[in-house]
Every structure is written in structure tokens, then in C-alpha cells.
Design a protein around this motif. Structure first.
Motif, PDB file in Angstrom:
ATOM      1  N   ALA A  10      -0.049 -57.415 -27.130  1.00 14.68           N
ATOM      2  CA  ALA A  10      -0.867 -56.276 -27.544  1.00 14.68           C
ATOM      3  C   ALA A  10      -1.819 -55.877 -26.421  1.00 14.68           C
ATOM      4  O   ALA A  10      -2.211 -56.699 -25.586  1.00 14.68           O
ATOM      5  N   ASP A  11      -2.173 -54.604 -26.442  1.00 14.50           N
ATOM      6  CA  ASP A  11      -3.208 -54.087 -25.549  1.00 14.50           C
ATOM      7  C   ASP A  11      -4.491 -54.037 -26.372  1.00 14.50           C
ATOM      8  O   ASP A  11      -4.601 -53.234 -27.309  1.00 14.50           O
ATOM      9  N   VAL A  12      -5.442 -54.919 -26.058  1.00 12.55           N
ATOM     10  CA  VAL A  12      -6.696 -54.904 -26.807  1.00 12.55           C
ATOM     11  C   VAL A  12      -7.885 -54.627 -25.886  1.00 12.55           C
ATOM     12  O   VAL A  12      -9.008 -55.004 -26.185  1.00 12.55           O
ATOM     13  N   GLY A  17      -9.969 -49.006 -16.895  1.00 11.03           N
ATOM     14  CA  GLY A  17      -8.957 -48.109 -17.482  1.00 11.03           C
ATOM     15  C   GLY A  17      -7.871 -48.953 -18.128  1.00 11.03           C
ATOM     16  O   GLY A  17      -8.121 -50.078 -18.557  1.00 11.03           O
ATOM     17  N   HIS A  18      -6.661 -48.415 -18.148  1.00 12.21           N
ATOM     18  CA  HIS A  18      -5.552 -49.152 -18.772  1.00 12.21           C
ATOM     19  C   HIS A  18      -4.870 -50.041 -17.730  1.00 12.21           C
ATOM     20  O   HIS A  18      -3.666 -50.000 -17.552  1.00 12.21           O
ATOM     21  N   ILE A  19      -5.662 -50.837 -16.991  1.00 14.30           N
ATOM     22  CA  ILE A  19      -5.149 -51.524 -15.794  1.00 14.30           C
ATOM     23  C   ILE A  19      -4.758 -52.973 -16.061  1.00 14.30           C
ATOM     24  O   ILE A  19      -3.627 -53.375 -15.825  1.00 14.30           O
ATOM     25  N   GLY A  50       0.155 -55.730 -16.874  1.00 18.37           N
ATOM     26  CA  GLY A  50      -0.630 -54.511 -17.008  1.00 18.37           C
ATOM     27  C   GLY A  50      -1.805 -54.782 -17.931  1.00 18.37           C
ATOM     28  O   GLY A  50      -2.465 -55.826 -17.814  1.00 18.37           O
ATOM     29  N   ASP A  51      -2.035 -53.887 -18.894  1.00 23.31           N
ATOM     30  CA  ASP A  51      -3.206 -54.061 -19.770  1.00 23.31           C
ATOM     31  C   ASP A  51      -2.875 -54.814 -21.064  1.00 23.31           C
ATOM     32  O   ASP A  51      -3.683 -54.834 -21.994  1.00 23.31           O
ATOM     33  N   ASP A  52      -1.700 -55.424 -21.128  1.00 24.27           N
ATOM     34  CA  ASP A  52      -1.309 -56.136 -22.352  1.00 24.27           C
ATOM     35  C   ASP A  52      -1.426 -57.644 -22.184  1.00 24.27           C
ATOM     36  O   ASP A  52      -1.122 -58.175 -21.116  1.00 24.27           O
ATOM     37  N   GLY A  92      -9.374 -53.170 -28.575  1.00 21.16           N
ATOM     38  CA  GLY A  92      -8.727 -53.233 -29.891  1.00 21.16           C
ATOM     39  C   GLY A  92      -7.682 -52.147 -30.118  1.00 21.16           C
ATOM     40  O   GLY A  92      -7.222 -51.945 -31.252  1.00 21.16           O
ATOM     41  N   GLN A  93      -7.276 -51.485 -29.045  1.00 21.91           N
ATOM     42  CA  GLN A  93      -6.390 -50.311 -29.137  1.00 21.91           C
ATOM     43  C   GLN A  93      -5.133 -50.517 -30.004  1.00 21.91           C
ATOM     44  O   GLN A  93      -4.782 -49.665 -30.806  1.00 21.91           O
ATOM     45  N   ASP A  94      -4.464 -51.655 -29.836  1.00 24.31           N
ATOM     46  CA  ASP A  94      -3.194 -51.848 -30.552  1.00 24.31           C
ATOM     47  C   ASP A  94      -3.358 -52.488 -31.932  1.00 24.31           C
ATOM     48  O   ASP A  94      -2.365 -52.707 -32.622  1.00 24.31           O
ATOM     49  N   ASP A 130       4.979 -53.265 -19.411  1.00 24.86           N
ATOM     50  CA  ASP A 130       3.846 -52.380 -19.708  1.00 24.86           C
ATOM     51  C   ASP A 130       4.180 -50.964 -19.245  1.00 24.86           C
ATOM     52  O   ASP A 130       4.928 -50.768 -18.291  1.00 24.86           O
ATOM     53  N   LYS A 131       3.595 -49.984 -19.927  1.00 29.44           N
ATOM     54  CA  LYS A 131       3.820 -48.558 -19.658  1.00 29.44           C
ATOM     55  C   LYS A 131       5.273 -48.171 -19.873  1.00 29.44           C
ATOM     56  O   LYS A 131       5.865 -47.424 -19.080  1.00 29.44           O
ATOM     57  N   THR A 132       5.853 -48.707 -20.925  1.00 28.46           N
ATOM     58  CA  THR A 132       7.194 -48.268 -21.303  1.00 28.46           C
ATOM     59  C   THR A 132       7.442 -48.567 -22.775  1.00 28.46           C
ATOM     60  O   THR A 132       6.486 -48.839 -23.515  1.00 28.46           O
TER      61      THR A 132
HETATM   62 MG    MG Z   1      -3.874 -49.430 -22.714  1.00 33.56          MG
END
Ligand code: MG
Ligand code: F6R
Ligand code: MG
Length: 373
Positions: A10-12, A17-19, A50-52, A92-94, A130-132
Motif C-alpha cells: 500500500a501507499d500510505v 511527493g509520491h517518491i 517507489g512510494d509503496d 493513508g492514501q490507499d 509502482d506507478k502501474t
Molecule cells: Mg502515492
């Protein structure tokens, strides 16, 4: 011994940024999961891409265990608290629901899990991208299990001579899971007819036709279909069993040399090459390119060995250069044609809003009828 491997991701929240996540988020998860080790889970591994943040857990509670799913949910909540306290982006995005309700499926995080009869030297590869989107694994899965150009074992090993069975899910059918089961080699034209569409038809599971065992599990979450709006890309996780009756680890990695174009580059709305990277890599150029990491490991009585970071090997440096060039080439044409996703797959509403506004400004040109002299 029956063992379940549960891999969640998960991306939390991200730094800058989303790095990438902050290391303290992974530490908080590790501290929390340590308390469950020997109680509800046997072992675990944490990494990021990535950001996950991805967590691999082993246990004996079978697939869809409420206890294990809650553990994963609570772990991501712990990391979210840290992300919030540090003011990180997309904290907490995801985590799309307010509280846990029995299963982590459909709550935001991506999940791939398989219950297996552990072999004496159980070898597994876990891919995290990530990013897909989950469909990014369609082509590699097909090539590693059905194409002798990548899986030489299909010719050389009698243990794979019967080929593999593919379960493909139609993720646009949200009322009930809608699946088709197809066999390689005899159904390969049907398989590729479906899986060329990475947004809709996703290879969810692969089985050995020789032994009937599960060979691979991909996550099939589509966050936008859960939330009804754009909430980030689905950033998939996948487990693949390796060696003996399954493809060799090197055959499993082979399709990733293609660095095929996938969706998810900048704002989840552009295409870019799926670039193999070491674990814990961040993203950069144009919020990408889309990246994939792979760890190979063994499981013994549920205990994990040290992870091998497959794409850290020097061989992949040249592949990354090829990916960088492919990224730059497609970016040269910016918004034009295939560089961006089709309208319905765009992850932000801006284009639809603009098109709506322009609708009334279109007019019909009057036909000029030439008079006969
Ligand atoms: Mg993100
Ligand atoms: C893609 C992604 C990023 C963001 C972009 C804008 O999955 O995470 O490319 O879409 O950085 O992010 P917002 O809209 O959050 O400013
Ligand atoms: Mg992400």
C-alpha cells in the motif's frame, strides 16, 4: 506442511511527493509485526518500491484469514500515523475505508496470497511495482509460463511438459468475480486476445497442469473501481513459485528485459517502460518511470531466508539504460496519441471536464451547395 504466503502492498504516504516512504514508517511496521511473530504469523519481510510499502508474511491460517488481514491493515495504519506526524504527502492514501471489516480485499491495499504444500526447498519470487497497474504483469506472466523464448523449461523439462493453466479475471465486472480458465499451449491465441487489454483482463492465477499446483498469484485490485474515482494507481504485487516443476528464477525474470510499455507514468495517465529496479528504489523523472522490483527467497517451515534482490544484479544496469531511452522516446511526444491513456483510463477528471465545456462550442458547418451555371 501447508503454509500461506500473504503479500500486501500500500501507499500510505511519501517523502517529497509520491517518491518513497520514510524509513520510520517501515520501522514502525517491523516493530508492530515483531509482536505477532510466533503468534499469528511465522515470519515477515518489509520493503518499499517507489512510494509503496510491501509486506510479505508467512503463516498457517490459510488464505483470507481475518487475523492476518487485520494485522496487515493495522500495520499500514501504524505507518500512516507516522506519515501524518511527519506531514508526508498522501498519508493513508490507499486505506480507503475507515475501519477494518473482515478482509483487506477491497479496502485499498493490493494483496496476493497463496496457500501451498511447502516443497523441501520452496523457492518463490515476489514482484512489487509502482506507478502501474496489475495488468502490467500480464505480458511477463504469459511469457514466463507459456513462451519457450523465455521459459526454456517448456522444452527441456519433462516436469513442465503439460504446460500451464491461466485464470484470467474481467475486473470491469464488479458485481461478482468473473473468471475464465484457459490452457497453454492449446489456448494461447485466446489467452493473448484477452490479456492484450491490461486494464480489463488480468491474469490472476497460474497453475501447473502437470501437478495441479498453484504457480503464481497476481493482485487484481482496481482502486478506482472500489472508490468510484481516482485515488492513485493500483501498484501491483505478485507471487511466483520457482524451480523444478515451475520456471527457473532466471526464466521468471527474463520477460522483464523487454521493459514493455505500461500505464501509470505521471498522474497514472501516461505510458512508460516497466523498469526493473533494486528493492527500496524511489521514482524520479516524470514521477516514474513505472518500476518493478523482485525478491527471490526460500521458505522452510514458514521461515523466510534472506531475500535476493534480483534486479540489483549488474546485468540489469544495461536493461535500465534501455528503459531510460524508451522513457525519453515516448515522452518526446508528450500528450500526443499513444503516449497517454485512452480517455476512460485517465486518472484525473481534468480532460473530461474540459471536453464537457467544449461540447457546446462545436457547430455544424453549413453545406455549401454550388449553383449550376
Ligand atoms: Mg502515492
Ligand atoms: C501517480 C502518482 C503521481 C501523482 C502526481 C500528482 O500514481 O502518484 O504521478 O499523480 O504526483 O499528484 P497529486 O495530484 O497528488 O498532486
Ligand atoms: Mg505508489
Amino acid at each position: 506442511m501447508k503454509i500461506t504466503i500473504t503479500a500486501v502492498k500500500a501507499d500510505v504516504g511519501g517523502c517529497g511527493g509520491h517518491i518513497r516512504p520514510d524509513p520510520r514508517m517501515k520501522e514502525a511496521i517491523a516493530k508492530f509485526l515483531e509482536t505477532a511473530k510466533g503468534v499469528s504469523i511465522i515470519d515477515f519481510h518489509i520493503q518499499s518500491v517507489g512510494d509503496d510499502i510491501g509486506i510479505i508474511m508467512t503463516h498457517t491460517q490459510g488464505e483470507n484469514s481475518e487475523v492476518v488481514h487485520k494485522l496487515a491493515w493495522d500495520a499500514f495504519c501504524k505507518a500512516t500515523e507516522i506519515a501524518k506526524s511527519l506531514g508526508l504527502y498522501g498519508a493513508g492514501q490507499d486505506l480507503l475505508k475507515d475501519s477494518f471489516s473482515g478482509t483487506i480485499k477491497g479496502m485499498g491495499p493490493a494483496i496476493a496470497e497463496m496457500e501451498i504444500e511447502e516443497r523441501p526447498a520452496e523457492t518463490i519470487v515476489c514482484f512489487q511495482a509502482d506507478k502501474t497497474e496489475p495488468g502490467a504483469y500480464n505480458l511477463p506472466l504469459y511469457l514466463m509460463f507459456a513462451d519457450p523464448m523465455h521459459n526454456s523449461g517448456l522444452m527441456l523439462s519433462p516436469k513442465m511438459s503439460e504446460g500451464f493453466n491461466f485464470e484470467i479475471i474481467d475486473v470491469e465486472k464488479t458485481d461478482a468475480d468473473t473468471i475464465i480458465s484457459l490452457n497453454a499451449p492449446e489456448d494461447i491465441y485466446d489467452i493473448v486476445t484477452l490479456i492484450r487489454n491490461n486494464h480489463r483482463y488480468i491474469i490472476e492465477k497460474v497453475f501447473s497442469r502437470t501437478t495441479g499446483e498453484i504457480a503464481a498469484v497476481n493482485c487484481t485490485t482496481r482502486l478506482s473501481l472500489i472508490a468510484g474515482k481516482y485515488v492513485g494507481k493500483d501498484d501491483p504485487i505478485m507471487l511466483v513459485r520457482a524451480q523444478s516443476q515451475f520456471p527457473a528464477t532466471g526464466e521468471i525474470l527474463s520477460p522483464f528485459t523487454i521493459v514493455h510499455y505500461v500505464s501509470g507514468f505521471m498522474r497514472g495517465s501516461h505510458i512508460g517502460p516497466l523498469t526493473p529496479v533494486p528493492i527500496n528504489s524511489d521514482i524520479s523523472y516524470f514521477d516514474g518511470p513505472p518500476i518493478v522490483s523482485a525478491v527471490a527467497f526460500n521458505v522452510k517451515n514458514g521461515k523466510l531466508t534472506n531475500m535476493v534482490d534480483c534486479f540489483a544484479n549488474q546485468f540489469w544496469n544495461g536493461i535500465r539504460e534501455k528503459a531510460n531511452l524508451k522513457a525519453l522516446y515516448i515522452r518526446e511526444q508528450g500528450f500526443s496519441g499513444p503516449a497517454m491513456l485512452e480517455d476512460k483510463e485517465l486518472e484525473y477528471g481534468g480532460i473530461t471536464e474540459r471536453l464537457d465545456k467544449l461540447k457546446d462550442r462545436f457547430y455544424t458547418r453549413k453545406k455549401v451547395v454550388k449553383q449550376k451555371p
